[in-house]
Design a protein around this motif. Structure first.
Motif, mmCIF file in Angstrom:
data_model
loop_
_atom_site.group_PDB
_atom_site.id
_atom_site.type_symbol
_atom_site.label_atom_id
_atom_site.label_comp_id
_atom_site.label_asym_id
_atom_site.label_seq_id
_atom_site.Cartn_x
_atom_site.Cartn_y
_atom_site.Cartn_z
ATOM 1 N N SER A 12 0.819 -1.161 0.126
ATOM 2 C CA SER A 12 -0.079 -0.088 -0.110
ATOM 3 C C SER A 12 0.996 1.305 0.034
ATOM 4 C CB SER A 12 -0.950 0.027 1.174
ATOM 5 O OG SER A 12 -0.264 0.287 2.521
ATOM 6 N N GLU A 64 0.925 3.476 2.167
ATOM 7 C CA GLU A 64 1.248 3.817 3.496
ATOM 8 C C GLU A 64 2.586 3.182 3.961
ATOM 9 O OE1 GLU A 64 -0.507 5.774 5.578
ATOM 10 O OE2 GLU A 64 -1.881 6.076 3.616
ATOM 11 N N TYR A 76 3.388 0.269 5.224
ATOM 12 C CA TYR A 76 3.408 -0.631 6.353
ATOM 13 C C TYR A 76 4.602 -1.422 6.541
ATOM 14 C CZ TYR A 76 -1.228 1.265 7.663
ATOM 15 O OH TYR A 76 -2.325 1.985 7.824
ATOM 16 N N ALA A 117 -5.188 -0.492 5.236
ATOM 17 C CA ALA A 117 -4.958 0.209 4.103
ATOM 18 C C ALA A 117 -4.900 -0.588 2.694
ATOM 19 C CB ALA A 117 -3.532 0.724 4.056
ATOM 20 N N TYR A 118 -5.549 -1.747 2.909
ATOM 21 C CA TYR A 118 -5.539 -2.780 1.770
ATOM 22 C C TYR A 118 -6.640 -3.885 1.933
ATOM 23 C CZ TYR A 118 -3.970 -6.299 -1.386
ATOM 24 O OH TYR A 118 -3.949 -7.169 -2.602
#
Length: 547
Positions: A41, A43, A45, A77-78
């Motif tokens: 993602s 983001e 992570y 986020a996914y």
């Protein structure tokens, strides 16, 4: 005393063995349709980078190694297009596998899985399955009918609130029951995620682990009634925070008690010496394995232990990130190690690679333990920062020529050289042809099942242990195999590689030897058994003498 290693057999194998061997990826033709999802993602992570483990296990006891592949889970986020599940593939024989995940009940849906450890914790003769993951883990008990039961709540090994990476079964107190150690990683959460890297578009990067606090390892003692007690603090193995990724359990100093080595990411490694099953003492710095010989912390990821130089003592390999060296530590026999990375000829070949799953494995059956490393960077945009470094990398194999390693990847076929983002690696003879095959997990990609073609041109022996007074798997047992002019030593270890579990049979390449003069097994219980004049090219089951 140094074990005798050199012989005409070994010399001939050293000269001719490697050219006869190649590895072929047969995952597709074998029916393995699994694809790992790394939930990538914007983001960035950290959990997206770590990949997942793989396991060889004979869950139905039919003599054929089956396969378990760990997967991830949705994040905030996914969301995947279809449900994310780990997978169990049953070995049908003849080179094919069948997906039996649903029937077996081991999909681990909803768990962001990382590592897998296989062990018979209840001593009933069937391998059980521990799946380590982010924020929690799962223990599946084998029901001996093709199914498993989730017994995590009852057993009390959920490892709640921890980021479980690699795990290992071993009997630290030698009571005949397998205990469980879990290497935990970082105190990270999506809520505490931060932006790292260059702010330019496309340059955002996954953070260095030292942006977050590490976590303490966990040790669960087997109570013998299908429950475990958390003895992490009582044994002092859960006192120091670390960025734990790889774990291997073996007897470092030859005192009969298995110790615990943990490879830590971007900080010093830990070596927990077992003080007779009562407590552990962390000695990595004085033992010489906390850092490399330059005194710098490195990105410890994969780890294994084996006798690579033929002196009867188990040595350590630790894989690292690019611009670091994969470290080879030679066991001095007194609880200390010497950095042998350069004397062993490993340094120059690993500097631009990022190693994860690894194993000392005699792929050509010449009696010397070679070295395999699964590579892949953690940054998907690493080429923007270092043009000479790639995200997907080829695997590396080093051939052991009487204690010195020689780069061998180029001679082993195109599938070894195919760039992938590799993580976990498991090792075992899935087709029972006498040479070691390799199962590799690739981050966000399909796995590789690398069939060894030609390794069995040399003779071989596999030892399967069946403990009676000791734990059923025989973990902690020491095995010596003697042929004419060649003596090998190994140990039934806990853990090893990165997030993965291996064939429980202990494999010995025998070169041109046509008889085994001696098999000696020293059990954790203290019992010693010897078999003499044993034929080659076979699996020998050694059942512990006793009640």
């Amino acid at each position: 005393m140094k074990l005798v290693r050199f012989s005409l057999v070994a010399m001939i194998a050293a000269l001719h063995g490697a050219s006869e061997v190649g590895f072929v990826d047969v995952a597709d033709t074998a029916g393995i349709a699994f694809v790992h999802d790394n939930t990538a993602s914007a983001e960035k992570y950290l959990i997206e980078t770590m990949g997942a483990g793989v396991a060889f296990l004979d869950y139905d006891n039919d003599g054929l190694l089956d396969i378990y592949l760990v997967n991830s889970a949705n994040t905030n986020a996914y969301t995947a297009a279809r449900p994310l599940r780990s997978a169990l593939y049953r070995n049908n024989g003849g080179g094919s596998f069948a997906d039996v995940t649903t029937k077996a009940g081991v999909a681990a849906e909803g768990l962001y899985g990382m590592g897998v450890a296989v062990g018979d914790y209840d001593n009933d003769g069937d391998p059980d399955l521990y799946v380590a993951g982010y924020d929690r883990s799962i223990l599946y008990r084998n029901n001996a009918d093709g199914t498993f039961t989730d017994v995590t709540a009852k057993s009390k090994v959920a490892n709640h609130g921890k980021w479980g990476s690699s795990a290992a079964w071993f009997d630290y107190d030698r009571d005949g029951q397998l205990d469980l150690v879990v290497a935990n990683y970082l105190d990270w959460s999506p809520q505490r995620n931060i932006a790292c890297g260059d702010p330019k578009p496309g340059y955002r990067a996954y953070c260095n682990p030292n942006k977050f606090r590490g976590q303490t390892a966990a040790l669960f003692r087997n109570n013998g009634d299908e429950t475990f007690s958390d003895v992490s603090l009582a044994t002092k193995i859960g006192v120091k925070r670390g960025n734990g990724l790889g774990v291997v359990c073996f007897d470092v100093d030859g005192d009969g008690w298995q110790d615990v080595f943990i490879a830590n990411d971007s900080m010093e490694n830990f070596l927990y010496m077992n003080r007779r099953g009562k407590a552990f003492e962390e000695t990595a710095l004085q033992a010489g394995v906390a850092y490399g010989e330059d005194g710098k912390a490195e990105a410890g990821m994969g780890v294994d232990a084996a006798d690579y130089d033929g002196d009867g003592k188990l040595d350590i390999i630790v894989t690292h990130l690019d611009r670091e060296y994969n470290r080879l530590y030679r066991n001095n026999g007194d609880g200390s190690f010497a950095d042998a990375t350069f004397t062993g000829k490993l340094g120059a070949h690993s500097y631009q690679m990022s190693g994860f799953g690894t194993r000392f494995v005699d792929y050509d059956n010449d009696g010397w333990r070679d070295l395999f490393i699964a590579n892949g960077h953690v940054l998907d945009n690493i080429s923007l920062y270092h043009a000479e470094v790639a995200y997907a990398e080829r695997k590396t194999v080093y051939r052991n020529v009487r204690g010195v390693f020689s780069a061998a990847s180029d001679a082993l076929g195109p599938d070894i050289l195919k760039p992938m983002v590799s993580r976990g690696a498991a090792f075992g003879d899935y087709d029972n042809d006498g040479d070691i095959d390799i199962l590799v997990s690739n981050n966000g990609q399909r796995p590789h099942l690398l069939r060894n073609d030609g390794g069995n041109h040399g003779h071989w022996l596999q030892v399967r242990l069946a403990g009676v007074r000791s734990n059923r798997d025989g973990i902690g047992a020491k095995i010596k195999v003697v042929t004419s002019g060649l003596t090998q030593a190994d140990e039934a270890k806990g853990g090893g590689s990165y997030q993965s579990a291996h064939d429980p049979r202990i494999h010995f390449g025998l070169g041109a030897a046509e008889r085994v003069e001696l098999i000696e097994v020293r059990w954790p219980s203290g019992a010693i058994q010897r078999l003499t004049d044993v034929g080659v090219d076979r699996v020998v089951t050694v059942k512990e003498a006793g009640r």
